[in-house]
Motif scaffolding. Sequence first.
Motif, PDB file in Angstrom:
ATOM      1  N   ASP A  47     -82.842 -21.870  -9.933  1.00  0.00           N
ATOM      2  CA  ASP A  47     -81.851 -20.934  -9.994  1.00  0.00           C
ATOM      3  C   ASP A  47     -80.642 -21.728 -10.809  1.00  0.00           C
ATOM      4  O   ASP A  47     -79.459 -21.204 -10.812  1.00  0.00           O
ATOM      5  N   LYS A  48     -80.865 -22.987 -11.225  1.00  0.00           N
ATOM      6  CA  LYS A  48     -79.718 -23.466 -12.002  1.00  0.00           C
ATOM      7  C   LYS A  48     -80.252 -24.195 -13.023  1.00  0.00           C
ATOM      8  O   LYS A  48     -81.463 -24.324 -13.573  1.00  0.00           O
ATOM      9  N   LEU A  49     -79.542 -24.701 -14.112  1.00  0.00           N
ATOM     10  CA  LEU A  49     -79.688 -25.382 -15.484  1.00  0.00           C
ATOM     11  C   LEU A  49     -79.121 -26.756 -15.476  1.00  0.00           C
ATOM     12  O   LEU A  49     -77.822 -26.610 -15.056  1.00  0.00           O
ATOM     13  N   TYR A  50     -79.887 -27.500 -16.041  1.00  0.00           N
ATOM     14  CA  TYR A  50     -79.414 -28.968 -15.776  1.00  0.00           C
ATOM     15  C   TYR A  50     -79.451 -29.700 -17.552  1.00  0.00           C
ATOM     16  O   TYR A  50     -80.525 -29.229 -18.249  1.00  0.00           O
ATOM     17  N   PRO A  51     -78.476 -30.336 -17.888  1.00  0.00           N
ATOM     18  CA  PRO A  51     -78.745 -30.927 -19.219  1.00  0.00           C
ATOM     19  C   PRO A  51     -79.665 -31.794 -19.616  1.00  0.00           C
ATOM     20  O   PRO A  51     -80.110 -32.525 -18.725  1.00  0.00           O
ATOM     21  N   ALA A  52     -80.183 -31.565 -20.697  1.00  0.00           N
ATOM     22  CA  ALA A  52     -81.360 -32.348 -21.116  1.00  0.00           C
ATOM     23  C   ALA A  52     -81.059 -33.370 -22.459  1.00  0.00           C
ATOM     24  O   ALA A  52     -81.728 -34.275 -22.709  1.00  0.00           O
ATOM     25  N   GLY A  53     -80.135 -32.867 -23.105  1.00  0.00           N
ATOM     26  CA  GLY A  53     -79.662 -33.567 -24.283  1.00  0.00           C
ATOM     27  C   GLY A  53     -78.582 -32.808 -24.885  1.00  0.00           C
ATOM     28  O   GLY A  53     -78.084 -31.656 -24.832  1.00  0.00           O
ATOM     29  N   GLN A  54     -77.653 -33.753 -25.495  1.00  0.00           N
ATOM     30  CA  GLN A  54     -76.604 -33.239 -26.201  1.00  0.00           C
ATOM     31  C   GLN A  54     -75.880 -34.132 -27.176  1.00  0.00           C
ATOM     32  O   GLN A  54     -76.097 -35.221 -27.360  1.00  0.00           O
ATOM     33  N   ARG A 114     -68.104 -35.092 -21.736  1.00  0.00           N
ATOM     34  CA  ARG A 114     -68.614 -35.003 -20.387  1.00  0.00           C
ATOM     35  C   ARG A 114     -69.247 -33.767 -20.249  1.00  0.00           C
ATOM     36  O   ARG A 114     -68.587 -32.601 -19.758  1.00  0.00           O
ATOM     37  N   PRO A 115     -70.643 -33.508 -20.641  1.00  0.00           N
ATOM     38  CA  PRO A 115     -71.209 -32.476 -20.706  1.00  0.00           C
ATOM     39  C   PRO A 115     -71.400 -31.896 -19.134  1.00  0.00           C
ATOM     40  O   PRO A 115     -71.327 -32.509 -18.387  1.00  0.00           O
ATOM     41  N   LEU A 116     -71.440 -30.385 -18.968  1.00  0.00           N
ATOM     42  CA  LEU A 116     -71.248 -29.966 -17.547  1.00  0.00           C
ATOM     43  C   LEU A 116     -72.635 -30.288 -16.818  1.00  0.00           C
ATOM     44  O   LEU A 116     -73.693 -30.280 -17.561  1.00  0.00           O
ATOM     45  N   PRO A 117     -72.426 -30.845 -15.676  1.00  0.00           N
ATOM     46  CA  PRO A 117     -73.527 -31.271 -14.943  1.00  0.00           C
ATOM     47  C   PRO A 117     -74.843 -30.325 -14.762  1.00  0.00           C
ATOM     48  O   PRO A 117     -76.078 -30.613 -14.594  1.00  0.00           O
ATOM     49  N   SER A 118     -74.471 -29.275 -14.423  1.00  0.00           N
ATOM     50  CA  SER A 118     -75.113 -27.968 -14.312  1.00  0.00           C
ATOM     51  C   SER A 118     -74.465 -26.714 -14.473  1.00  0.00           C
ATOM     52  O   SER A 118     -73.243 -26.604 -14.559  1.00  0.00           O
TER      53      SER A 118
END
Length: 268
Positions: A203-210, A215-219
């Motif tokens: 039910d969450k999304l996690y960063p894979a690339g940016q 400081r990208p949101l951790p989730s």
Amino acid sequence: MNLPFVSSGPLGIPTPAVGASDVIRVMLIDDDKDEASLTRSLLARVEDIRYDLDWVPTFLEGLASIARGEHAAYLIDHQLGGLTGVDLVREARQAGSLAALIMLTGIRDRATDLAAMQAGATDFLTKGKTDAALLDRTLRYSISHAVLVSTLERSRSQMAGLEEIGRILVDDGPTPATVEHVVELIVDRFGLPQIAIYLVDGDKLYPAGQRGYRRPLPSLSRVDAGVDRVFRARQPVFVPSFSRIWAKETIVRPPATNCPYRSWSPAS
């Protein structure tokens, strides 16, 4: 480049706007210095648009100026030493320039006009038969045309990028290498200063690339309406940035066996 007489009309197509006050930079490429004085005098007579004319006398300087893209339009003399304005237009187009390139000829002859058109000239003017009104009208038309061509080319490039992104994700899945490639494609084709790709996990999304985020949101949580839309969607979508800045964050849903999506499409 901010062009005061170009506004977004129906369907986003650039159209002339009235009441311009910004300065429009024009480059004259001509080996005759007197032509620079004459052209500057003509442009000074235009009442509702302010033009600023720069001048270079040689083929190579002209080509370098077009490559830099610092001017809204380029007035190119047909005779430039041992080379011609047609040669200059051709080389500039081959190098990828989409600028407004206007040919100047001493005598209007059909053969030169056809050669210039085939090389990629936007329009033509005849020396000695051009007044301020004609010069102004030609510049406005040519610049508006160049903006439209540039807009269409950017759209074509972006659509090709979306298709390539969809193909990559379908063929290879969201592996680290694939995500990195997708990030590079989005930055290149869309010119976004900041981009983050998140992958769905439960039910969450996690960063894979940016790119561009300190400081990208951790989730990201499904409680956000935009995130929930991603979970319910059957293909990847673009959603507004969750950090409330002028950027986009891309949400990627891994391909399911029953969902062979082929490409992405921007979501409003």
